[in-house]
Scaffold this motif. Structure first.
Motif, mmCIF file in Angstrom:
data_model
loop_
_atom_site.group_PDB
_atom_site.id
_atom_site.type_symbol
_atom_site.label_atom_id
_atom_site.label_comp_id
_atom_site.label_asym_id
_atom_site.label_seq_id
_atom_site.Cartn_x
_atom_site.Cartn_y
_atom_site.Cartn_z
ATOM 1 N N SER A 221 84.727 -52.326 46.757
ATOM 2 C CA SER A 221 84.974 -50.823 47.569
ATOM 3 C C SER A 221 82.961 -50.717 47.898
ATOM 4 N N LYS A 222 83.091 -50.113 48.707
ATOM 5 C CA LYS A 222 81.418 -49.794 48.927
ATOM 6 C C LYS A 222 81.130 -48.465 48.692
ATOM 7 N N LYS A 223 82.061 -47.329 48.387
ATOM 8 C CA LYS A 223 81.982 -46.529 48.525
ATOM 9 C C LYS A 223 81.290 -46.663 46.516
ATOM 10 N N GLU A 224 82.533 -47.414 46.056
ATOM 11 C CA GLU A 224 81.933 -46.632 44.440
ATOM 12 C C GLU A 224 80.774 -47.793 44.419
ATOM 13 N N LYS A 225 80.815 -48.618 45.479
ATOM 14 C CA LYS A 225 79.945 -49.767 44.686
ATOM 15 C C LYS A 225 80.035 -50.637 43.408
ATOM 16 N N LYS A 226 81.315 -51.055 43.445
ATOM 17 C CA LYS A 226 82.231 -51.854 41.949
ATOM 18 C C LYS A 226 83.622 -52.439 42.384
ATOM 19 N N TYR A 227 84.074 -53.726 42.025
ATOM 20 C CA TYR A 227 85.095 -54.411 42.194
ATOM 21 C C TYR A 227 86.424 -53.152 41.710
ATOM 22 N N LEU A 228 87.743 -53.299 42.749
ATOM 23 C CA LEU A 228 88.330 -52.341 42.304
ATOM 24 C C LEU A 228 90.047 -53.352 41.953
ATOM 25 N N ASP A 229 90.173 -53.327 40.993
ATOM 26 C CA ASP A 229 91.623 -53.531 40.771
ATOM 27 C C ASP A 229 93.350 -52.761 41.661
ATOM 28 N N ILE A 230 93.603 -53.437 42.899
ATOM 29 C CA ILE A 230 94.576 -52.413 43.436
ATOM 30 C C ILE A 230 95.869 -53.335 43.468
ATOM 31 N N ASN A 231 96.298 -52.752 43.521
ATOM 32 C CA ASN A 231 98.011 -53.452 44.122
ATOM 33 C C ASN A 231 98.302 -54.713 44.513
ATOM 34 N N ARG A 232 99.048 -55.375 45.115
ATOM 35 C CA ARG A 232 99.130 -56.453 45.713
ATOM 36 C C ARG A 232 100.163 -57.088 45.726
ATOM 37 N N PRO A 233 101.486 -56.608 47.189
ATOM 38 C CA PRO A 233 102.342 -57.217 46.897
ATOM 39 C C PRO A 233 102.601 -58.646 46.927
ATOM 40 N N ALA A 234 103.644 -59.515 46.258
ATOM 41 C CA ALA A 234 104.325 -60.779 46.009
ATOM 42 C C ALA A 234 104.076 -61.669 47.887
ATOM 43 N N ILE A 235 104.404 -61.578 48.482
ATOM 44 C CA ILE A 235 104.186 -61.852 50.033
ATOM 45 C C ILE A 235 103.418 -61.616 50.821
ATOM 46 N N VAL A 236 101.713 -61.333 50.649
ATOM 47 C CA VAL A 236 100.916 -61.172 50.814
ATOM 48 C C VAL A 236 99.874 -62.573 49.934
ATOM 49 N N LYS A 237 100.346 -62.478 48.402
ATOM 50 C CA LYS A 237 99.963 -63.571 47.405
ATOM 51 C C LYS A 237 100.136 -65.002 48.355
ATOM 52 N N ASN A 238 101.103 -64.696 48.437
ATOM 53 C CA ASN A 238 101.665 -65.960 49.012
ATOM 54 C C ASN A 238 101.440 -66.613 50.062
ATOM 55 N N TYR A 239 101.097 -65.703 51.310
ATOM 56 C CA TYR A 239 101.025 -65.819 52.514
ATOM 57 C C TYR A 239 99.311 -66.082 52.536
ATOM 58 N N ASN A 240 98.272 -65.732 50.866
ATOM 59 C CA ASN A 240 97.159 -66.186 51.371
ATOM 60 C C ASN A 240 96.617 -67.297 50.986
ATOM 61 N N GLU A 241 97.569 -67.829 50.240
ATOM 62 C CA GLU A 241 97.582 -69.074 49.117
ATOM 63 C C GLU A 241 98.390 -70.512 49.887
ATOM 64 N N PHE A 242 98.901 -69.844 50.863
ATOM 65 C CA PHE A 242 99.603 -71.451 51.758
ATOM 66 C C PHE A 242 99.246 -71.247 52.897
ATOM 67 N N MET A 243 98.454 -70.282 53.601
ATOM 68 C CA MET A 243 98.563 -70.204 54.687
ATOM 69 C C MET A 243 96.451 -71.512 55.305
ATOM 70 N N GLY A 244 96.522 -71.332 54.483
ATOM 71 C CA GLY A 244 94.785 -72.051 55.124
ATOM 72 C C GLY A 244 94.837 -73.401 54.732
ATOM 73 N N GLY A 245 96.310 -73.993 55.616
ATOM 74 C CA GLY A 245 96.107 -75.463 55.243
ATOM 75 C C GLY A 245 94.824 -75.884 56.688
ATOM 76 N N VAL A 246 95.348 -75.430 57.729
ATOM 77 C CA VAL A 246 94.847 -75.897 58.495
ATOM 78 C C VAL A 246 93.182 -75.499 58.479
ATOM 79 N N ASP A 247 92.702 -74.189 58.141
ATOM 80 C CA ASP A 247 90.989 -74.308 57.965
ATOM 81 C C ASP A 247 90.763 -74.933 57.343
ATOM 82 N N HIS A 248 91.326 -75.664 55.987
ATOM 83 C CA HIS A 248 90.596 -76.591 55.250
ATOM 84 C C HIS A 248 90.650 -78.400 56.010
ATOM 85 N N LEU A 249 91.708 -77.935 56.948
ATOM 86 C CA LEU A 249 91.336 -79.491 57.951
ATOM 87 C C LEU A 249 89.888 -79.663 59.310
#
Length: 588
Positions: A399-427
Motif C-alpha cells: 500500500s503506497k498510502k499506508e507504506k506497508k503490506y496489507l493482507d487482502i482477499n484473493r479469489p481462487a481463480i486469481v490464485k490459479n491464474y497467477n500460478e499456472f499462466m507463466g509457462g511461456v514467460d519462463h521460456l
C-alpha cells in the motif's frame, strides 16, 4: 427552474428490472397468436421451420440475448468445480543425463547434414562455387555461436582480435569462415519448393527447421495444466510478418504463439504470418477471432479433462464453450468489450469503495461458466469453466498510502491464474538470458538462430525437470549457463571425435579420423602495452631453443631472426654484439 428539475436521476434496481421483465413476459403471453406484428417481433430465426415451438415460452432475456450461447444468472458465490477424469498420456522418456543428448533430440545429425547440403547449394547459386561446408563445421559454427552469446561481446570480430581473443572459438573456426557460414545459412533447397507452397506459407524458407523442432515438442508428455501466450522474435527488418506488440520486452519482431507447461517446456507453437492468417479446426470457427482460433488449434493435442490458461487476447465465451465440447476446461482474463451481454457487474467505483480485495461473481444459468471481477489496484475480469471465487484466501499487497503490506482477499481463480499462466514467460526469460544477438537484415538467419536458442532452452528445461523428478541434488544439476556451455563445447570438440557419428555421414568420402589435421598457423604473441613493457626490471632475456626455433625480432624496422626473447613480454628480440633491440624495446 423549479425544484423538480434539480432532483438527481433515480436508477432502477436489479429487483425492479426483473419485476418489470416478468411483467412484460406476462403481457406478451396474453396477446393473441394471430397478431402479425407480435409474430414479427419475436421471430428468432427467419429460417426456422419448426411450427410446433410455442413462442409464448420464450423469455425476454432470450429475445434480447439470442446471440449468447447461454443465459447468465444473478450474482452468487457458488460455482460447482467440475470433476476431473484426466488420463496422463506418456511421452518420450529421457534415458540420459548428458546435456548434449537433450539438445540432439531437437536437432539431430540428419538436420546438420541437410543444413550443410543446402548451405553449399546456396553458395553455388550466389558465388558460382561451393563453400564445401560439412556437417561437422555446421556443428562447430552452432557451438561457437552459442558460446559467443555467453561472453556478450558487443562486436563479433572482437573474438579474433588479439586483446579480446577467445581461443576456444578462434582456434576452431576462422573469422571469415564464420561470417561466410552466417551469410549463407540455409535449411531448405529453394528449387524443391513449389510456387503454390511459397504463396501459401510465408515461412517456407525455414519450414524444415520449424517442423523438426515442433515434431519434438509434440512428442513431449502432455500434463493436465498448460498455458498459451505470445512470444516475440526480435527483428527490425522490413518484412510483412513483422508485428508490434505493446508491453513486450521486445515489442517489434515476429510473433509466435506457444503452448507450454507450467514450468516452461514448449508443447506446440504456431508462427503468425500477418494479416489474413487462417487456422483450420474441425469445429465451426467462423465467429471466433484469431486468438480463439489459435488457442483451439494448439489444444488439438491435449487430452480430455485438460485445463488451459490464456490471457485476454484469446479469451472469449464462445471459445470456452467449444473447448467444453472437447471436455477441456479454460481460464483467462477478459477484455471489457467481450463481457457477455446482460451481465451487471459492480463498477470499479463501487468496488473501490468496498476496498481492495472486493470480489463480484456471476454464474451462467447452466452452471458451466462463471465471470469474476476482482479489485486490486483496479478491476480485473476473469472468465473460467473450471474455478470460481471460492475458496477465498489472503494475499499480501503493498500500500503506497499506508507504506506497508496489507493482507487482502484473493479469489481462487486469481490464485490459479497467477500460478499456472507463466509457462511461456519462463521460456522467454530463459532464451533472453543468453540470446544470440548477431545483427542481421535477413529474417531467415534471425529465425534460425532464435530456434536454436529455443531448442537449447527447451532441452535445459526438460533436463532440469527430469533431474529434479529423479531426486538429484541442486548442486548436481547444471544451471542454464553451464548447460549452454556444455552443449556448445561438446558441439565444438566432442561430436567431431565420435566414431559413431562420423560413420553415419555417408555423403563425405573422407572421415575426420583418417584425414591428417591441417597444420595450424602459429599465432604471434600479443604486443604488450607501453605501460607493461616499460615497467620494473622484470624483463630479462632468455634463450629459447636453437637456430631452428628462432623467430623474427619484434622490434619495429628490424627483420632479423633471433633465439632470445623477453621473459615477461614473451616476444623475441635481438640481443647480440651487433644489435641490442632488447634494450631499445624496453627503454622509456
Amino acid at each position: 427552474m423549479d425544484d423538480s428539475s434539480r432532483r438527481p436521476r433515480r436508477y432502477l434496481t436489479a429487483e425492479e428490472i426483473l419485476e418489470l421483465m416478468n411483467q412484460a413476459d406476462s403481457d406478451l403471453s396474453s396477446l393473441s397468436d394471430d397478431d402479425e406484428d407480435y409474430q414479427d417481433n419475436v421471430e428468432l430465426n427467419d429460417d426456422d421451420d419448426d411450427e410446433d415451438e410455442d413462442d409464448d415460452d420464450i423469455s425476454i432475456l432470450d429475445l434480447i440475448s439470442s446471440s449468447n450461447p447461454g443465459k447468465w444468472g444473478i450474482h452468487t458465490d457458488a460455482f460447482p468445480a467440475p470433476t476431473s477424469n484426466f488420463c496422463q498420456k506418456s511421452g518420450v522418456n529421457h534415458s540420459s543425463s548428458k546435456p548434449i543428448e537433450y539438445f540432439l533430440e531437437y536437432l539431430d545429425d540428419d538436420f546438420f547434414r541437410e543444413m550443410a547440403n543446402c548451405t553449399n547449394i546456396r553458395s553455388v547459386i550466389q558465388t558460382g562455387k561451393s563453400a564445401n561446408v560439412s556437417p561437422e563445421e555446421i556443428q562447430i559454427f552452432i557451438g561457437c555461436s552459442l558460446l559467443l552469446s555467453c561472453y556478450g561481446y558487443p562486436r563479433l570480430k572482437m573474438v579474433w582480435e588479439r586483446f579480446t581473443r577467445i581461443p576456444v572459438i578462434a582456434d576452431n573456426i576462422a573469422r571469415d569462415r564464420f561470417f561466410q557460414f552466417r551469410s549463407n545459412l540455409k535449411v531448405i533447397n529453394d528449387n524443391d519448393v513449389s510456387d503454390d507452397s511459397k504463396k501459401s506459407d510465408k515461412f517456407w524458407k525455414v519450414r524444415p527447421l520449424l517442423s523438426k523442432i515442433r515434431e519434438r515438442c509434440l512428442q513431449q508428455e502432455r500434463p493436465r495444466i498448460v498455458s498459451i501466450d505470445e512470444q516475440i522474435i526480435p527483428f527490425h527488418g522490413q518484412i510483412s510478418m513483422r508485428q508490434y506488440v505493446k508491453g513486450k520486452p521486445n515489442p517489434v519482431g515476429l510473433k509466435v504463439f506457444v503452448m507450454c507447461t507450467t514450468y516452461g517446456l514448449p508443447l506446440d507453437f504456431i508462427f503468425y504470418e500477418g494479416k489474413g492468417t487462417d487456422v483450420q479446426s474441425p469445429e465451426d470457427t467462423s465467429d471466433l477471432d484469431l486468438g480463439g482460433k489459435i488457442a483451439l488449434k494448439l489444444s488439438d493435442s491435449l487430452q480430455p479433462w485438460s485445463s488451459i490458461y490464456v490471457d485476454r487476447y484469446f479469451t472469449s465465451e464462445l471459445l470456452f464453450d467449444i473447448l467444453l465440447n472437447r471436455e477441456v476446461f479454460a481460464t483467462g482474463t477478459l477484455m471489457k468489450n467481450k463481457v457477455p451481454k446482460l451481465t451487471e457487474l459492480q463498477t470499479d467505483r463501487d468496488m473501490k469503495r468496498n476496498g481492495r480485495g472486493s470480489v463480484d461473481q456471476i454464474v451462467r444459468n447452466d452452471k458451466r461458466c462463471c465471470l469474476v471481477k476482482w479489485f486490486d489496484n483496479r478491476g480485473v475480469l476473469l472468465l473460467s469453466t473450471e474455478s470460481g471465487k471460492l475458496p477465498m484466501e489472503k494475499c499480501s499487497r503493498w500500500s503506497k498510502k499506508e507504506k506497508k503490506y496489507l493482507d487482502i482477499n484473493r479469489p481462487a481463480i486469481v490464485k490459479n491464474y497467477n500460478e499456472f499462466m507463466g509457462g511461456v514467460d519462463h521460456l522467454d526469460r530463459c532464451i533472453s538470458n543468453y540470446r544470440m544477438k548477431n545483427r542481421t537484415k535477413k529474417w531467415t538467419v534471425r529465425v534460425i538462430l532464435h530456434m536454436i536458442d529455443f531448442a537449447v532452452s527447451s532441452a535445459w528445461i526438460a533436463y532440469r525437470h527430469k533431474m529434479e523428478a529423479a531426486g538429484a541434488l541442486k548442486k548436481d544439476i547444471f544451471d542454464y549457463f553451464h548447460f549452454r556451455l556444455n552443449v556448445a563445447t561438446t558441439l565444438i570438440y566432442g561430436l567431431k571425435q565420435s566414431q559413431q557419428r562420423i560413420a553415419t555421414i555417408s555423403s563425405y568420402d573422407e572421415s575426420i579420423e583418417d584425414s591428417e589435421p591441417p597444420a595450424k598457423r602459429r599465432i604471434p604473441a600479443c604486443m604488450p602495452h607501453d605501460s607493461a613493457r616499460k615497467k620494473d626490471v622484470r624483463h630479462m632475456p632468455e634463450m629459447v631453443g636453437d637456430r631452428i626455433h628462432r623467430s623474427k625480432c619484434r622490434m619495429p624496422k628490424c627483420n632479423a631472426l633471433t633465439t632470445v626473447r623477453c621473459s615477461n613480454c614473451k616476444v623475441f628480440l635481438c640481443f647480440n654484439g651487433s644489435r641490442n633491440c632488447f634494450k631499445q624495446f624496453h627503454e622509456k
